[in-house]
Design a protein around this motif. Structure first.
Motif, PDB file in Angstrom:
ATOM      1  N   THR A   1       0.833  -1.199   0.000  1.00  0.00           N
ATOM      2  CA  THR A   1       0.000   0.000   0.000  1.00  0.00           C
ATOM      3  C   THR A   1       0.871   1.253   0.000  1.00  0.00           C
ATOM      4  O   THR A   1       0.595   2.215  -0.727  1.00  0.00           O
ATOM      5  CB  THR A   1      -0.918   0.009   1.226  1.00  0.00           C
ATOM      6  N   ARG A   2       1.973   1.235   0.791  1.00  0.00           N
ATOM      7  CA  ARG A   2       2.874   2.388   0.811  1.00  0.00           C
ATOM      8  C   ARG A   2       3.492   2.602  -0.571  1.00  0.00           C
ATOM      9  O   ARG A   2       3.632   3.735  -1.038  1.00  0.00           O
ATOM     10  CB  ARG A   2       3.976   2.187   1.861  1.00  0.00           C
ATOM     11  N   THR A   3       3.876   1.494  -1.233  1.00  0.00           N
ATOM     12  CA  THR A   3       4.454   1.592  -2.576  1.00  0.00           C
ATOM     13  C   THR A   3       3.454   2.199  -3.543  1.00  0.00           C
ATOM     14  O   THR A   3       3.782   3.099  -4.335  1.00  0.00           O
ATOM     15  CB  THR A   3       4.886   0.201  -3.086  1.00  0.00           C
ATOM     16  N   PHE A   4       2.224   1.713  -3.506  1.00  0.00           N
ATOM     17  CA  PHE A   4       1.179   2.242  -4.395  1.00  0.00           C
ATOM     18  C   PHE A   4       0.986   3.735  -4.182  1.00  0.00           C
ATOM     19  O   PHE A   4       0.944   4.521  -5.136  1.00  0.00           O
ATOM     20  CB  PHE A   4      -0.128   1.493  -4.173  1.00  0.00           C
ATOM     21  N   LEU A   5       0.873   4.149  -2.927  1.00  0.00           N
ATOM     22  CA  LEU A   5       0.650   5.563  -2.636  1.00  0.00           C
ATOM     23  C   LEU A   5       1.847   6.401  -3.093  1.00  0.00           C
ATOM     24  O   LEU A   5       1.675   7.518  -3.611  1.00  0.00           O
ATOM     25  CB  LEU A   5       0.410   5.764  -1.134  1.00  0.00           C
ATOM     26  N   ALA A   6       3.062   5.884  -2.921  1.00  0.00           N
ATOM     27  CA  ALA A   6       4.252   6.618  -3.352  1.00  0.00           C
ATOM     28  C   ALA A   6       4.263   6.786  -4.870  1.00  0.00           C
ATOM     29  O   ALA A   6       4.597   7.861  -5.388  1.00  0.00           O
ATOM     30  CB  ALA A   6       5.516   5.894  -2.894  1.00  0.00           C
ATOM     31  N   LEU A   7       3.880   5.734  -5.597  1.00  0.00           N
ATOM     32  CA  LEU A   7       3.900   5.801  -7.055  1.00  0.00           C
ATOM     33  C   LEU A   7       2.866   6.784  -7.599  1.00  0.00           C
ATOM     34  O   LEU A   7       3.054   7.357  -8.674  1.00  0.00           O
ATOM     35  CB  LEU A   7       3.668   4.413  -7.652  1.00  0.00           C
ATOM     36  N   THR A   8       1.766   6.974  -6.880  1.00  0.00           N
ATOM     37  CA  THR A   8       0.757   7.937  -7.346  1.00  0.00           C
ATOM     38  C   THR A   8       1.243   9.375  -7.208  1.00  0.00           C
ATOM     39  O   THR A   8       0.629  10.289  -7.772  1.00  0.00           O
ATOM     40  CB  THR A   8      -0.566   7.788  -6.564  1.00  0.00           C
ATOM     41  N   HIS A   9       2.339   9.590  -6.497  1.00  0.00           N
ATOM     42  CA  HIS A   9       2.880  10.939  -6.318  1.00  0.00           C
ATOM     43  C   HIS A   9       4.191  11.156  -7.079  1.00  0.00           C
ATOM     44  O   HIS A   9       4.859  12.169  -6.892  1.00  0.00           O
ATOM     45  CB  HIS A   9       3.090  11.232  -4.829  1.00  0.00           C
ATOM     46  N   VAL A  10       4.573  10.228  -7.929  1.00  0.00           N
ATOM     47  CA  VAL A  10       5.788  10.393  -8.730  1.00  0.00           C
ATOM     48  C   VAL A  10       5.589  11.525  -9.734  1.00  0.00           C
ATOM     49  O   VAL A  10       4.535  11.627 -10.373  1.00  0.00           O
ATOM     50  CB  VAL A  10       6.135   9.075  -9.465  1.00  0.00           C
ATOM     51  N   ASP A  11       6.594  12.378  -9.877  1.00  0.00           N
ATOM     52  CA  ASP A  11       6.547  13.452 -10.869  1.00  0.00           C
ATOM     53  C   ASP A  11       6.805  12.853 -12.248  1.00  0.00           C
ATOM     54  O   ASP A  11       7.898  12.377 -12.540  1.00  0.00           O
ATOM     55  CB  ASP A  11       7.601  14.510 -10.548  1.00  0.00           C
ATOM     56  N   LEU A  12       5.800  12.880 -13.116  1.00  0.00           N
ATOM     57  CA  LEU A  12       5.917  12.284 -14.450  1.00  0.00           C
ATOM     58  C   LEU A  12       6.645  13.191 -15.433  1.00  0.00           C
ATOM     59  O   LEU A  12       7.059  12.756 -16.499  1.00  0.00           O
ATOM     60  CB  LEU A  12       4.530  11.958 -15.002  1.00  0.00           C
ATOM     61  N   GLY A  13       6.779  14.460 -15.106  1.00  0.00           N
ATOM     62  CA  GLY A  13       7.392  15.408 -16.031  1.00  0.00           C
ATOM     63  C   GLY A  13       6.378  16.069 -16.940  1.00  0.00           C
ATOM     64  O   GLY A  13       6.732  16.923 -17.758  1.00  0.00           O
ATOM     65  N   PHE A  14       5.128  15.681 -16.826  1.00  0.00           N
ATOM     66  CA  PHE A  14       4.045  16.313 -17.567  1.00  0.00           C
ATOM     67  C   PHE A  14       2.757  16.118 -16.781  1.00  0.00           C
ATOM     68  O   PHE A  14       2.688  15.277 -15.889  1.00  0.00           O
ATOM     69  CB  PHE A  14       3.904  15.721 -18.982  1.00  0.00           C
ATOM     70  N   ASN A  15       1.738  16.878 -17.123  1.00  0.00           N
ATOM     71  CA  ASN A  15       0.459  16.788 -16.428  1.00  0.00           C
ATOM     72  C   ASN A  15      -0.479  15.876 -17.217  1.00  0.00           C
ATOM     73  O   ASN A  15      -0.910  16.239 -18.316  1.00  0.00           O
ATOM     74  CB  ASN A  15      -0.160  18.179 -16.281  1.00  0.00           C
ATOM     75  N   PRO A  16      -0.805  14.681 -16.711  1.00  0.00           N
ATOM     76  CA  PRO A  16      -1.662  13.759 -17.462  1.00  0.00           C
ATOM     77  C   PRO A  16      -3.130  14.169 -17.488  1.00  0.00           C
ATOM     78  O   PRO A  16      -3.904  13.658 -18.291  1.00  0.00           O
ATOM     79  CB  PRO A  16      -1.486  12.436 -16.715  1.00  0.00           C
ATOM     80  N   SER A  17      -3.519  15.104 -16.628  1.00  0.00           N
ATOM     81  CA  SER A  17      -4.914  15.531 -16.589  1.00  0.00           C
ATOM     82  C   SER A  17      -5.301  16.236 -17.888  1.00  0.00           C
ATOM     83  O   SER A  17      -4.531  17.032 -18.426  1.00  0.00           O
ATOM     84  CB  SER A  17      -5.126  16.464 -15.401  1.00  0.00           C
ATOM     85  N   HIS A  18      -6.485  15.894 -18.410  1.00  0.00           N
ATOM     86  CA  HIS A  18      -7.002  16.509 -19.646  1.00  0.00           C
ATOM     87  C   HIS A  18      -6.131  16.187 -20.859  1.00  0.00           C
ATOM     88  O   HIS A  18      -6.032  16.998 -21.786  1.00  0.00           O
ATOM     89  CB  HIS A  18      -7.142  18.023 -19.484  1.00  0.00           C
ATOM     90  N   LEU A  19      -5.495  15.020 -20.850  1.00  0.00           N
ATOM     91  CA  LEU A  19      -4.643  14.614 -21.972  1.00  0.00           C
ATOM     92  C   LEU A  19      -5.110  13.253 -22.480  1.00  0.00           C
ATOM     93  O   LEU A  19      -5.298  12.322 -21.702  1.00  0.00           O
ATOM     94  CB  LEU A  19      -3.181  14.538 -21.522  1.00  0.00           C
ATOM     95  N   LEU A  20      -5.296  13.166 -23.785  1.00  0.00           N
ATOM     96  CA  LEU A  20      -5.801  11.946 -24.439  1.00  0.00           C
ATOM     97  C   LEU A  20      -4.759  11.431 -25.418  1.00  0.00           C
ATOM     98  O   LEU A  20      -4.175  12.207 -26.180  1.00  0.00           O
ATOM     99  CB  LEU A  20      -7.098  12.273 -25.188  1.00  0.00           C
ATOM    100  N   SER A  21      -4.508  10.119 -25.395  1.00  0.00           N
ATOM    101  CA  SER A  21      -3.632   9.500 -26.396  1.00  0.00           C
ATOM    102  C   SER A  21      -4.487   8.713 -27.380  1.00  0.00           C
ATOM    103  O   SER A  21      -5.391   7.975 -26.984  1.00  0.00           O
ATOM    104  CB  SER A  21      -2.602   8.580 -25.727  1.00  0.00           C
ATOM    105  N   VAL A  22      -4.203   8.901 -28.661  1.00  0.00           N
ATOM    106  CA  VAL A  22      -4.964   8.260 -29.733  1.00  0.00           C
ATOM    107  C   VAL A  22      -3.985   7.581 -30.674  1.00  0.00           C
ATOM    108  O   VAL A  22      -3.131   8.244 -31.273  1.00  0.00           O
ATOM    109  CB  VAL A  22      -5.806   9.296 -30.516  1.00  0.00           C
TER     110      VAL A  22
END
Length: 232
Positions: A1-22
């Motif tokens: 659970t700690r690993t999962f929570l840590a991974l959700t806070h990793v800085d991806l270098g971009f904002n995935p919100s409102h972004l679609l891949s096609v």
């Protein structure tokens, strides 16, 4: 659970919100040359940008943080071949970085002219600059890529670095970022890779999938939209 929570806070270098891949599947018989692919993808991207709710759209060979291009060996001009090292190979349009919200650190972005002329130029990420040019400016440096196994590869695989872009996670969220080089997606050797659009939207991105599909079919009804997913 700690690993999962840590991974959700990793800085991806971009904002995935409102972004679609096609992702698109194109006929190799119909799109055999880089300019043919460019013409199709440019028209689709232009149509998608005009859709209500779309703020940016770019063409890409990769979809970070996990779906990426191949690893290629490279040599820096003027250095011994023994210093060669593998880097991630990617291809994109001039609007790709804007769609992801990535910053150009030095030099310039790929340009529409680079794409139209199929110029052998590249934009590298910060990790590339740190690995190969610590304390120095990589812009203007010449890089030789090992493209022997690629169909349509140029006789002289020498590329000039024109810019440096901010890092994104390119090995998933657990591993550190590695060196990556982006070339114009119109180069002939790129036509055999993935063709994808990254679309940034003002609202919920998945709501635009059918509209994007219609714009693709308006250009070529035989091109398939094989996968569409939100980056979230």
């Amino acid at each position: 659970t700690r690993t999962f929570l840590a991974l959700t806070h990793v800085d991806l270098g971009f904002n995935p919100s409102h972004l679609l891949s096609v992702e698109l599947t194109m006929s190799r018989g119909r799109y055999r040359k880089g300019l043919e692919t460019q013409s199709f993808m440019n028209e689709v991207a232009a149509r998608v940008r005009r859709l209500p709710g779309v703020t940016a759209a770019g063409v890409s060979m990769e979809i970070p943080p996990v779906e990426r291009g191949p690893l290629l060996e490279l040599t820096v001009a003027g250095r011994p071949r023994a210093e060669s090292a593998p880097v991630l190979f990617a291809a994109s349009s001039e609007s790709h970085f804007a769609a992801m919200g990535r910053a150009i650190r030095r030099g310039r972005n790929l340009s529409a002219e680079d794409l139209a002329a199929e110029r052998q130029v590249m934009v590298v990420n910060d990790a590339f600059a740190r690995a190969f040019f610590p304390g120095a400016d990589p812009v203007g440096q010449k890089i030789r890529l090992n493209l022997e196994h690629m169909l349509g590869a140029p006789d002289d695989p020498t590329f000039e670095i024109v810019g440096v872009v901010s890092d994104v996670r390119n090995q998933g969220v657990r591993k550190p970022v590695i060196a990556e080089a982006y070339v114009p997606y119109t180069l002939p050797m790129v036509g055999f890779g993935r063709n994808a659009l990254l679309v940034r939207t003002a609202g919920y991105p998945a709501a635009l999938v059918e509209s994007i599909r219609r714009e693709i079919w308006a250009v070529d009804s035989k091109v398939m939209l094989t996968k569409a997913q939100t980056m979230d």
